[in-house]
Design a protein around this motif. Structure first.
Motif, PDB file in Angstrom:
ATOM      1  N   LYS A  47       0.840  -1.200   0.000  1.00 42.70           N
ATOM      2  CA  LYS A  47       0.000   0.000   0.000  1.00 42.70           C
ATOM      3  C   LYS A  47       0.874   1.249   0.000  1.00 42.70           C
ATOM      4  N   LYS A  48       2.056   1.122   0.631  1.00 48.00           N
ATOM      5  CA  LYS A  48       2.981   2.238   0.702  1.00 48.00           C
ATOM      6  C   LYS A  48       4.391   1.679   0.842  1.00 48.00           C
ATOM      7  N   LEU A  49       5.362   2.518   0.545  1.00 42.31           N
ATOM      8  CA  LEU A  49       6.761   2.121   0.669  1.00 42.31           C
ATOM      9  C   LEU A  49       7.203   2.328   2.113  1.00 42.31           C
ATOM     10  N   VAL A  50       7.656   1.256   2.753  1.00 44.31           N
ATOM     11  CA  VAL A  50       8.086   1.329   4.153  1.00 44.31           C
ATOM     12  C   VAL A  50       9.601   1.540   4.190  1.00 44.31           C
ATOM     13  N   THR A  51      10.016   2.617   4.850  1.00 37.98           N
ATOM     14  CA  THR A  51      11.450   2.919   4.981  1.00 37.98           C
ATOM     15  C   THR A  51      11.829   3.205   6.429  1.00 37.98           C
ATOM     16  N   LYS A  52      10.966   2.811   7.357  1.00 39.92           N
ATOM     17  CA  LYS A  52      11.240   3.059   8.775  1.00 39.92           C
ATOM     18  C   LYS A  52      11.644   1.754   9.454  1.00 39.92           C
TER      19      LYS A  52
END
Length: 114
Positions: A47-52
């Motif tokens: 759904k979204k790009l996770v970068t955390k």
């Protein structure tokens, strides 16, 4: 892990190293799942790009953690079949799944996905 008790292949040092590897693996595995939050799915559908979280350090902490955990447990247990399974089955399966996910993420996010 598919064999009778043979803790650390008869070596307590190998057993302890295996447990440490497994612990690090479980931390990455669980940490990756937590970092994904609601984005965690059995089949990739971002759904979204996770970068955390752990995704700042590595692209695939869940797969890396899974491989480390299974390999570490097999070392601690002292089973060659378990080590071979982790390295020769789990690792390639995770690799090919990661490649498929990367292809999807690159097509969706382009330059944002490094």
């Amino acid at each position: 892990f598919f064999a009778p008790d043979n803790i650390g292949f008869g070596n307590i040092g190998i057993a302890l190293i295996g447990l440490v590897i497994a612990l690090v693996g479980f931390i990455f595995w669980l940490g990756g799942m937590i970092s994904l939050g609601s984005g965690f799915r059995l089949f990739p559908h971002p759904k979204k790009l996770v970068t955390k979280g752990l995704y700042r350090l590595t692209k695939h902490p869940i797969y890396m953690g899974m491989t480390l955990a299974l390999t570490g447990l097999a070392l601690a247990k002292g089973t060659l079949l378990g080590v071979l399974f982790a390295l020769c089955v789990t690792t390639p399966l995770n690799y090919f799944r990661a490649r498929a996910e990367e292809k999807t993420l690159k097509s969706l996010y382009g330059v944002k996905y490094k």
